[in-house]
Design an enzyme around this catalytic site. Structure first.
Site, PDB file in Angstrom:
ATOM      1  N   SER A  26       0.817  -1.221   0.000  1.00 13.08           N
ATOM      2  CA  SER A  26       0.000   0.000   0.000  1.00 13.08           C
ATOM      3  C   SER A  26       0.855   1.278   0.000  1.00 13.08           C
ATOM      4  O   SER A  26       0.544   2.215  -0.742  1.00 13.08           O
ATOM      5  CB  SER A  26      -0.961   0.018   1.191  1.00 13.08           C
ATOM      6  OG  SER A  26      -1.922  -1.000   1.034  1.00 13.08           O
ATOM      7  N   LYS A  80      -9.571  -4.578  11.738  1.00 16.58           N
ATOM      8  CA  LYS A  80     -10.704  -4.027  10.979  1.00 16.58           C
ATOM      9  C   LYS A  80     -11.998  -3.940  11.792  1.00 16.58           C
ATOM     10  O   LYS A  80     -12.800  -3.041  11.567  1.00 16.58           O
ATOM     11  CB  LYS A  80     -10.949  -4.853   9.711  1.00 16.58           C
ATOM     12  CG  LYS A  80      -9.895  -4.627   8.635  1.00 16.58           C
ATOM     13  CD  LYS A  80     -10.261  -5.375   7.368  1.00 16.58           C
ATOM     14  CE  LYS A  80      -9.292  -5.073   6.247  1.00 16.58           C
ATOM     15  NZ  LYS A  80      -9.705  -5.661   4.980  1.00 16.58           N
ATOM     16  N   ASN A 101     -12.014  -0.534   6.903  1.00 14.74           N
ATOM     17  CA  ASN A 101     -10.661  -0.641   6.305  1.00 14.74           C
ATOM     18  C   ASN A 101     -10.071   0.737   6.015  1.00 14.74           C
ATOM     19  O   ASN A 101      -8.930   0.826   5.556  1.00 14.74           O
ATOM     20  CB  ASN A 101     -10.669  -1.509   5.032  1.00 14.74           C
ATOM     21  CG  ASN A 101     -11.095  -0.738   3.799  1.00 14.74           C
ATOM     22  OD1 ASN A 101     -11.859   0.226   3.897  1.00 14.74           O
ATOM     23  ND2 ASN A 101     -10.628  -1.144   2.642  1.00 14.74           N
ATOM     24  N   ASP A 116     -13.511  -2.124   0.658  1.00  6.64           N
ATOM     25  CA  ASP A 116     -13.178  -3.444   0.103  1.00  6.64           C
ATOM     26  C   ASP A 116     -14.229  -3.929  -0.893  1.00  6.64           C
ATOM     27  O   ASP A 116     -13.891  -4.492  -1.945  1.00  6.64           O
ATOM     28  CB  ASP A 116     -13.035  -4.483   1.229  1.00  6.64           C
ATOM     29  CG  ASP A 116     -11.692  -4.414   1.929  1.00  6.64           C
ATOM     30  OD1 ASP A 116     -10.717  -3.947   1.310  1.00  6.64           O
ATOM     31  OD2 ASP A 116     -11.611  -4.826   3.097  1.00  6.64           O
ATOM     32  N   GLY A 140     -14.168 -19.195   1.866  1.00 11.16           N
ATOM     33  CA  GLY A 140     -13.624 -18.450   3.001  1.00 11.16           C
ATOM     34  C   GLY A 140     -14.729 -17.697   3.708  1.00 11.16           C
ATOM     35  O   GLY A 140     -15.768 -17.370   3.102  1.00 11.16           O
ATOM     36  N   ALA A 144     -12.228 -10.665   4.521  1.00 10.62           N
ATOM     37  CA  ALA A 144     -12.369 -10.366   3.089  1.00 10.62           C
ATOM     38  C   ALA A 144     -13.670 -10.960   2.544  1.00 10.62           C
ATOM     39  O   ALA A 144     -14.354 -10.346   1.716  1.00 10.62           O
ATOM     40  CB  ALA A 144     -11.168 -10.915   2.324  1.00 10.62           C
TER      41      ALA A 144
HETATM   42  P1  NAP Z   1      -8.870 -13.900   7.501  1.00 10.38           P
HETATM   43  O1  NAP Z   1      -9.955 -13.071   8.076  1.00 10.38           O
HETATM   44  O2  NAP Z   1      -7.739 -14.347   8.383  1.00 10.38           O
HETATM   45  O3  NAP Z   1      -9.567 -15.221   6.846  1.00 10.38           O
HETATM   46  C1  NAP Z   1      -8.757 -16.224   6.290  1.00 10.38           C
HETATM   47  C2  NAP Z   1      -9.665 -17.247   5.579  1.00 10.38           C
HETATM   48  O4  NAP Z   1      -8.818 -18.215   4.942  1.00 10.38           O
HETATM   49  C3  NAP Z   1     -10.587 -18.010   6.536  1.00 10.38           C
HETATM   50  O5  NAP Z   1     -11.795 -18.304   5.873  1.00 10.38           O
HETATM   51  C4  NAP Z   1      -9.765 -19.305   6.788  1.00 10.38           C
HETATM   52  O6  NAP Z   1     -10.580 -20.412   7.135  1.00 10.38           O
HETATM   53  C5  NAP Z   1      -9.186 -19.530   5.404  1.00 10.38           C
HETATM   54  N1  NAP Z   1      -7.977 -20.372   5.421  1.00 10.38           N
HETATM   55  C6  NAP Z   1      -6.760 -20.048   5.920  1.00 10.38           C
HETATM   56  N2  NAP Z   1      -5.913 -21.075   5.714  1.00 10.38           N
HETATM   57  C7  NAP Z   1      -6.603 -22.046   5.090  1.00 10.38           C
HETATM   58  C8  NAP Z   1      -6.272 -23.357   4.616  1.00 10.38           C
HETATM   59  N3  NAP Z   1      -5.029 -23.856   4.752  1.00 10.38           N
HETATM   60  N4  NAP Z   1      -7.230 -24.077   3.998  1.00 10.38           N
HETATM   61  C9  NAP Z   1      -8.472 -23.577   3.842  1.00 10.38           C
HETATM   62  N5  NAP Z   1      -8.865 -22.353   4.268  1.00 10.38           N
HETATM   63  C10 NAP Z   1      -7.928 -21.606   4.896  1.00 10.38           C
HETATM   64  O7  NAP Z   1      -8.164 -13.182   6.269  1.00 10.38           O
HETATM   65  P2  NAP Z   1      -8.840 -12.179   5.202  1.00 10.38           P
HETATM   66  O8  NAP Z   1      -8.616 -10.779   5.603  1.00 10.38           O
HETATM   67  O9  NAP Z   1     -10.215 -12.627   4.939  1.00 10.38           O
HETATM   68  O10 NAP Z   1      -7.880 -12.430   3.918  1.00 10.38           O
HETATM   69  C11 NAP Z   1      -7.932 -13.654   3.227  1.00 10.38           C
HETATM   70  C12 NAP Z   1      -7.076 -13.577   1.949  1.00 10.38           C
HETATM   71  O11 NAP Z   1      -7.581 -12.554   1.090  1.00 10.38           O
HETATM   72  C13 NAP Z   1      -5.609 -13.235   2.209  1.00 10.38           C
HETATM   73  O12 NAP Z   1      -4.803 -13.998   1.312  1.00 10.38           O
HETATM   74  C14 NAP Z   1      -5.519 -11.752   1.856  1.00 10.38           C
HETATM   75  O13 NAP Z   1      -4.215 -11.386   1.403  1.00 10.38           O
HETATM   76  C15 NAP Z   1      -6.535 -11.666   0.727  1.00 10.38           C
HETATM   77  N6  NAP Z   1      -7.116 -10.299   0.602  1.00 10.38           N
HETATM   78  C16 NAP Z   1      -6.952  -9.654  -0.578  1.00 10.38           C
HETATM   79  C17 NAP Z   1      -7.502  -8.399  -0.744  1.00 10.38           C
HETATM   80  C18 NAP Z   1      -7.328  -7.694  -2.050  1.00 10.38           C
HETATM   81  O14 NAP Z   1      -7.565  -6.477  -2.100  1.00 10.38           O
HETATM   82  N7  NAP Z   1      -6.987  -8.393  -3.121  1.00 10.38           N
HETATM   83  C19 NAP Z   1      -8.219  -7.787   0.302  1.00 10.38           C
HETATM   84  C20 NAP Z   1      -8.368  -8.490   1.504  1.00 10.38           C
HETATM   85  C21 NAP Z   1      -7.796  -9.754   1.651  1.00 10.38           C
HETATM   86  P3  NAP Z   1     -10.908 -20.714   8.694  1.00 10.38           P
HETATM   87  O15 NAP Z   1     -12.085 -19.838   9.052  1.00 10.38           O
HETATM   88  O16 NAP Z   1     -11.254 -22.157   8.703  1.00 10.38           O
HETATM   89  O17 NAP Z   1      -9.677 -20.397   9.474  1.00 10.38           O
END
Ligand code: NAP
Length: 299
Positions: A26, A80, A101, A116, A140, A144
């Site tokens: 960022s 967040k 965010n 987002d 997920g 996000a």
């Molecule tokens: P978060 O709140 O920590 O949620 C993580 C999610 O991933 C949960 O649903 C978790 O499942 C799942 N997960 C983690 N490890 C896993 C595995 N080995 N197998 C299956 N499911 C798994 O994180 P978040 O903020 O939502 O972000 C998630 C992803 O989106 C990250 O990679 C982040 O970099 C990306 N993201 C991208 C943007 C963008 O602008 N492109 C914006 C936000 C986030 P459980 O509930 O079972 O733990």
């Protein structure tokens, strides 16, 4: 919007906060944007531990270090939800998503907002993909996923399934969303290959919001669904932005499905924050170029 900051041309500061912050790109694209439009704003990555969050948010209103006034901050994991309780006001968008965010510092007040969902949608619409009328699966149920689901429900999907490794998180998110969007069927699913294969036979849009496929994450070489369940008629959107082509997207490209990578969402949500802080049109080309350079440097 914060027109005061633009007209005054006073030095201001902005930041992304999180814990641990890791390598955030960022600062690269936000600083490039401020420089390109000639605003004297310095944007930094500031690690803020959970036990220091309340004091940090208070300092956005009343800086204690003799530094410039704050324009605002981007907020990332794990703050967040907590930040929403520390600001003076929360926009309707952020209330619906249940997370903040972006904090906008304006006229002595702190406004909590969320960009987002709009960033997620703009990246799709840029590719001429409009989710109206689609049946969608979101993989997920973390932060996000909430923003993505709200974006899709506000933008006219006809059906939404949310599949998560921990089924209770998918169920809880579906209950919350079903309550807010009673006209669309929102259904929890297990993150199970067989179940997803069956569901993919009737869904068009698949969005990965898990960390699977992320460089340095829990399963960098994995795909959250079997890629042989994908076909040409699917649209596959992966929020993971490093690498730009994840194993899921590689599988989707191999069967000629349409794909959307995560980097455009990251830039668009940041550009929407920039617009809220400054009331200036974000220089998207500059931001995209800086983001791509920054990803190249960390890959
Ligand atoms: P978060 O709140 O920590 O949620 C993580 C999610 O991933 C949960 O649903 C978790 O499942 C799942 N997960 C983690 N490890 C896993 C595995 N080995 N197998 C299956 N499911 C798994 O994180 P978040 O903020 O939502 O972000 C998630 C992803 O989106 C990250 O990679 C982040 O970099 C990306 N993201 C991208 C943007 C963008 O602008 N492109 C914006 C936000 C986030 P459980 O509930 O079972 O733990």
């Amino acid at each position: 919007m914060n027109t005061e900051a633009v007209s005054a041309h006073l030095a201001r500061r902005a930041a992304v906060i999180g814990w641990p912050l890791g390598h955030s790109i960022s600062p690269a694209f936000q600083q490039a944007a401020f420089d390109a439009v000639g605003l004297p704003v310095t944007y930094r990555a500031v690690p803020v531990a959970p036990d220091g969050l309340e004091a940090f948010v208070a300092s956005l209103k009343h800086p204690t270090d003799n530094g410039p006034e704050w324009l605002g901050v981007n907020v990332t994991i794990p703050h967040k939800q907590a930040v929403a309780n520390l600001v003076d006001d929360v926009t309707e968008e952020a209330q619906q998503i249940g997370a903040v965010n972006t904090v906008i510092c304006t006229n002595g007040r702190l406004i909590g907002h969320n960009t987002d969902a709009i960033g997620f949608l703009r990246a799709m619409l840029d590719r001429d993909i409009d989710p109206v009328g689609m049946s969608a699966i979101v993989l997920g149920a973390g932060g996000a996923a909430r923003a993505v689901a709200v974006g899709l429900l506000r933008h006219g999907v006809t059906e939404l399934a949310i599949a998560n490794r921990s089924p209770e998180r998918a169920e809880s998110l579906c209950w919350t969303l079903q309550d807010k969007f009673p006209r669309v069927a929102v259904k929890p699913l297990p993150l199970d290959a067989g179940v997803l294969r069956t569901r993919l036979a009737k869904a068009t849009l698949l969005v990965n919001t898990t960390s699977v496929g992320m460089r340095g994450g829990p399963d960098p070489d994995g795909s959250p669904v079997p890629v042989d369940a994908l076909s040409e008629r699917h649209i596959v959107y992966d929020l993971v932005y490093n690498p730009q082509i994840t194993p899921l997207l590689a599988g989707a490209l191999a069967v000629r499905a349409s794909v959307v990578e995560g980097l455009p969402m990251l830039v668009h949500q940041g550009a929407a924050s920039f617009a809220q802080w400054t009331a200036v049109n974000p220089p998207l080309d500059v931001m995209f170029a800086a983001a791509r350079r920054a990803i190249g440097l960390v890959s």
